[in-house]
Design a protein around this motif. Sequence first.
Motif, short mmCIF file in Angstrom:
data_model
loop_
_atom_site.label_atom_id
_atom_site.label_comp_id
_atom_site.label_asym_id
_atom_site.label_seq_id
_atom_site.Cartn_x
_atom_site.Cartn_y
_atom_site.Cartn_z
N GLN A 1 37.15 -63.28 44.60
CA GLN A 1 38.31 -64.15 44.55
C GLN A 1 37.88 -65.59 44.79
OE1 GLN A 1 41.05 -62.48 43.53
NE2 GLN A 1 39.68 -60.71 43.62
N ASP B 1 40.98 -68.10 31.93
CA ASP B 1 41.32 -67.90 33.33
C ASP B 1 42.81 -67.55 33.46
OD1 ASP B 1 42.77 -70.25 33.11
OD2 ASP B 1 41.33 -71.47 34.22
N LYS B 2 43.25 -67.29 34.69
CA LYS B 2 44.63 -66.84 34.91
C LYS B 2 45.65 -67.93 34.57
CE LYS B 2 43.82 -62.66 36.33
NZ LYS B 2 43.93 -62.27 37.74
N ALA B 3 45.21 -69.19 34.55
CA ALA B 3 46.12 -70.27 34.18
C ALA B 3 46.24 -70.44 32.67
CB ALA B 3 45.64 -71.59 34.80
N GLY B 4 45.46 -69.66 31.91
CA GLY B 4 45.51 -69.74 30.46
C GLY B 4 44.52 -70.70 29.85
N GLU C 1 37.59 -57.39 39.33
CA GLU C 1 38.63 -58.42 39.41
C GLU C 1 39.44 -58.36 40.70
OE1 GLU C 1 41.69 -58.11 36.50
OE2 GLU C 1 41.54 -55.93 36.35
N HIS C 2 39.52 -57.19 41.33
CA HIS C 2 40.31 -57.06 42.56
C HIS C 2 39.44 -57.06 43.82
CE1 HIS C 2 43.83 -56.41 40.13
NE2 HIS C 2 43.30 -55.35 39.55
N GLN D 1 34.18 -57.44 34.68
CA GLN D 1 35.46 -58.06 35.03
C GLN D 1 36.52 -57.02 35.41
OE1 GLN D 1 38.49 -58.32 32.86
NE2 GLN D 1 39.55 -59.49 34.46
N GLN E 1 39.77 -64.55 38.87
CA GLN E 1 40.47 -65.59 38.13
C GLN E 1 40.33 -65.44 36.62
OE1 GLN E 1 42.50 -68.05 39.08
NE2 GLN E 1 42.43 -67.38 41.22
N SER F 1 41.18 -63.77 33.22
CA SER F 1 42.23 -62.94 32.63
C SER F 1 41.76 -62.18 31.41
CB SER F 1 43.44 -63.80 32.25
OG SER F 1 43.10 -64.74 31.24
#
Length: 222
Positions: free
Chosen positions: A193, A114-117, A187-188, A183, A100, A102
């Motif tokens: 996750q 995070d991925k939501a900004g 990350e994958h 990270q 999560q 970024s």
Amino acid sequence: MTTPEHEPPAPQPSASEFQDRVHRSSAGIAGGVLLLAIILWLGVDALVTGQGRTPWLALAGMILAVPLVVAFTVRPAVYANADRLRVRNPFRVIVLPWGQVSGLRSGYSNEVFDKAGTKYQLWALPVSLRARKRAARRQARATVATARATGGTSAGGAGDTAADRDPIRTDTDQFMNDLREVQEAREHAESAQGEVTVRWAYEIVGPALAGAVVLAVLIAVG
């Protein structure tokens, strides 16, 4: 006609290759302990020798001040392992699985996105511009010394010195660089996750609010 053989994919780093890490500001902890000692010294003295409302004001002041000092000096920490980053800030605890995250940014403060900004500041990794300038001066001296010793060339090519390949950083900048490497590598990963969780530090907020309310009441009633 022969077909070229495909190279096998590079193995992904396993979780066991990444050790658990924690970073806390030693300067912040030292300053916090000193402030707590002063607050307790003055507060206990007021409780013992104060007259009238003074002991109650001192008690309310300590209930308010002690949690706030702990929150901003002793409490902040950053924990990282192969699966997630846990950020303990003054009033919140944020857990971010690497999947999560970024990015991590170092400017006038150190931050994680995070991925939501959403941006979260890393209170335990304060930025010292003075320390960065000292590190830059050491880096420049190391580069010049290495270039003189090797005649300006090395195995990596002309002008590629050991100091260039292994730059000198401050402790917090080095820790941020380590976090970026983890990270990128994890990350994958399936175990990295999940969802970002944010929890308020009620053990800090509660006593501080109680102290503020009592102090306000005592001041209001005169």
